[in-house]
Structure formats: C-alpha cells, structure tokens
Design a protein around this motif. Structure first.
Motif, short mmCIF file in Angstrom:
data_model
loop_
_atom_site.label_atom_id
_atom_site.label_comp_id
_atom_site.label_asym_id
_atom_site.label_seq_id
_atom_site.Cartn_x
_atom_site.Cartn_y
_atom_site.Cartn_z
N TYR A 103 -4.41 -3.07 -3.40
CA TYR A 103 -5.77 -3.36 -2.92
C TYR A 103 -6.03 -4.86 -2.83
N SER B 11 -11.73 3.16 -5.72
CA SER B 11 -10.57 3.98 -5.40
C SER B 11 -10.03 4.46 -6.75
N ASN C 62 -12.04 7.92 -3.21
CA ASN C 62 -13.16 7.07 -2.83
C ASN C 62 -14.50 7.63 -3.31
N TYR D 270 0.85 -1.20 0.00
CA TYR D 270 0.00 0.00 0.00
C TYR D 270 0.88 1.25 0.00
C1 AVI Z 1 -9.07 6.04 2.52
N1 AVI Z 1 -8.75 5.69 1.14
C2 AVI Z 1 -7.93 6.75 0.50
C3 AVI Z 1 -8.20 4.35 0.95
C4 AVI Z 1 -7.92 4.09 -0.55
O1 AVI Z 1 -6.77 3.83 -0.88
O2 AVI Z 1 -8.84 4.21 -1.35
C5 AVI Z 1 -9.11 3.28 1.48
C6 AVI Z 1 -8.62 1.89 1.19
N2 AVI Z 1 -9.33 0.89 0.75
C7 AVI Z 1 -8.61 -0.19 0.63
N3 AVI Z 1 -7.39 0.10 0.96
C8 AVI Z 1 -7.35 1.39 1.34
#
Ligand code: AVI
Length: 327
Positions: free
Chosen positions: A214, A290, A174, A58
């Motif tokens: 993801y 996303s 999002n 991530y």
């Molecule tokens: C909060 N948001 C920016 C995250 C994204 O990357 O879209 C939420 C997320 N969903 C899965 N991983 C992270």
C-alpha cells in the motif's frame, strides 16, 4: 481490460452526484477529516487500480490468481460434494479473469448451471456476456447490472436452484470488521440452506510486506488516492491542489488494519462547490481501510454471520485465502 469493482458500491440514488457531494462535505466537515474509498473508482480510478494490480509490491491479485489457477479442481469438488443443483453468482465480477478458471472446471464436471455475473458497471457486464461464451463454449451467462443485494434478489427469482456466490478480490477488506460482519449477515439473509459462498480474504503476514503493498515505490497508490481529490475537482467543482498532499499508509499488525491517509503539506483552504475547508499543517484525511485477517478470524466472521466454514484454499505462501462457507 475491465476492472474488478469494490464491494463498496455507492448507494443508488436519483441524484448520484448529490450523494457524492453530500458524502464529501460530511467527510471534510468532520473533526477528523475523511473521504470514502468507494468513490475511488471512477474511470481514472479503475485505470489506476488496474495499474496497482500489476505492481510487484501488490501481491493479493497474483496470490488469488494462483489459488484459482491451481486449485479450481479442488474448489469444484468442494462445491459438488455440497450441492449439484446450483447456479453461480459473482458479486463484482469485473473481467472474471480469476473466476473463469473455476467456471471452466465446473463445466468439465458436466454440471448444468448458469453464471450470473453482477457488477455496477453496465460496460463490464455487456463485455462479459460477449466474451465469456467464446472463451468457455457451453457456458450460460446471464449478466446482472446493478447493486449487489438487489441483483441477488433478482437472481433468486430467476433461479430455482442453490446458489454459489463468489466474492473474490479481497474486496471485503475494504470494510471495517464491523461493516464486514454486517455485509456477511446481509448476504446470509439473501441465501438459503444448501447455498455456498466463496470469499477472498487477504491474510495477516509480515507487516512490511503488507505496508509495501500500500506504499509502492512508484507512487501508483499515492496517485490512486490523489485521484479522489481530482475527481472532486472534476465533478464537484473542487480546487484541491494535489501537489500539496502526501500519501501516508500505516499497518497495525495488532488489529490487522492497513489504513491510508492523505496529509496536508501546508496550511491551506480548499473549496468544494461553494463551501470552504481549512487544512492545518500535516492535518490528515483518512481515505481507506484494507483489513487483514487470520484464518481464525475468517472462521469467526463466518459463524458470527450465520455461515459455517467448509474449506479454505491458500496460495503457496498462505498470503491469501479463498474461503468456502455453507449456509
Ligand atoms: C479493491 N481492494 C481490495 C484494494 C485493496 O487492496 O484494499 C484496493 C486498494 N487500495 C490500495 N491499493 C489497493
């Protein structure tokens, strides 16, 4: 540590749980089932998102941190070239671990400003009001606990200055592109000429890098999605068996949409409150978008919503951008 909250704030309501229940019932009754990602963030969801941000796959958190750690002086110069009489408002301030670098730089510039962190979590705000003045002596902090646009209206009453509005974290991703445009237009309506916004966007890149972010190998993102089913069980009397759902993420490089789904692993019935829902074998539930942008698309979003792009700041790999727009 506290949590960076999403821009997708649940509507304020006398009966928050009632709204949650209605949204869940609506999503599960739809022809193509869906649940709303804004409901990911209960205490357990916050904790899982913290874990996601530490995953090797991530990348967005580390990228934006690199930008703010390394280029706050340049961002500060962009701000000061545009306005000297301003206050800073941060939408979804969380623990301010990124914005603190910019605030430090702004303080060095001897500019006299107040920092208004806005968050839907009262705990987050109380914590910031305690910790920030210790970390940054001389910083004036006025926490705002509530819904973004309402708090922006209150700040306008308190502050007679220009505003520099921070929307970091890539939370705008999002939203669908249409929702993002609506959000930016609404934001623009709360602002005046001379005001600035700084918005974080996750950028298009090698599709595999995005998909991996993801679809992490350790399964934290899967748990993050399944937690919404557990939350429905906890708060709305549901009986989801999370072992009967798989997590499926897709990325379409054409549209830039990264979407996640939960997949029913068998024919099953699930109860929420007194309502029953049928799931077919491999029926999917759409959970989250996303959206990834090119810089041309962020420029276009700026102009379509009444802003003008002023400067873009990238990490060393150009995977993420913090875009400065003026009104
Ligand atoms: C909060 N948001 C920016 C995250 C994204 O990357 O879209 C939420 C997320 N969903 C899965 N991983 C992270």
């Amino acid at each position: 540590t506290t949590v960076m909250h999403t821009l997708l704030v649940p509507e304020k309501s006398q009966d928050q749980q009632g709204v949650f229940y209605q949204d869940v019932i609506r999503g599960l009754s739809a022809k193509n089932k869906f649940l709303e990602a804004k409901y990911f963030y209960d205490a357990e969801g916050d904790r899982l998102f913290q874990q996601i941000m530490q995953l090797q796959e991530y990348y967005p958190t580390a990228c934006e941190m690199e930008i703010l750690q390394g280029q706050s002086a340049a961002i500060c110069k962009t701000i000061l070239d545009s306005t000297t009489h301003f206050d800073v408002v941060e939408l979804g301030a969380g623990d301010a671990t990124k914005s603190i670098h910019l605030l430090r730089e702004l303080l060095k510039g001897k500019t006299d400003f107040t920092y208004y962190p806005v968050d839907i979590s009262g705990n987050v705000i109380a914590q910031l009001e305690r910790s920030l003045p210790q970390q940054l002596p001389g910083l004036r902090v006025q926490g705002m606990h509530g819904e973004y646009f309402e708090m922006l209206r209150e700040v306008s009453i308190l502050s007679g200055r220009n505003k520099v509005v921070l929307c970091l974290g890539g939370n705008i991703g999002n939203f669908t592109p249409t929702e993002a445009r609506q959000f930016c237009r609404q934001l623009r309506n709360y602002l005046q000429p001379g005001d600035l916004v700084i918005i974080g966007f996750d950028l298009k890149k090698h599709p595999q890098v995005i998909l991996n972010a993801y679809n992490d190998r350790s399964g934290v993102t899967k748990e993050f999605n399944l937690n919404l089913l557990r939350r429905i069980n906890r708060e709305l009397g549901g009986n989801f068996d999370t072992s009967k759902f798989d997590h499926y993420a897709t990325y379409d490089p054409g549209t830039g949409a990264c979407k996640s789904y939960l997949v029913s692993l068998e024919v099953q019935q699930v109860k929420v409150g007194n309502k029953l829902f049928e799931f077919g074998l491999h029926e999917t539930m759409y959970m989250e978008i996303s959206q990834k942008y090119s810089i041309e698309e962020t420029d276009c979003l700026a102009t379509q919503s009444g802003f003008g792009p002023l400067a873009d700041f990238y990490d060393s790999r150009s995977w993420f951008a913090d875009c400065v727009w003026h009104c």
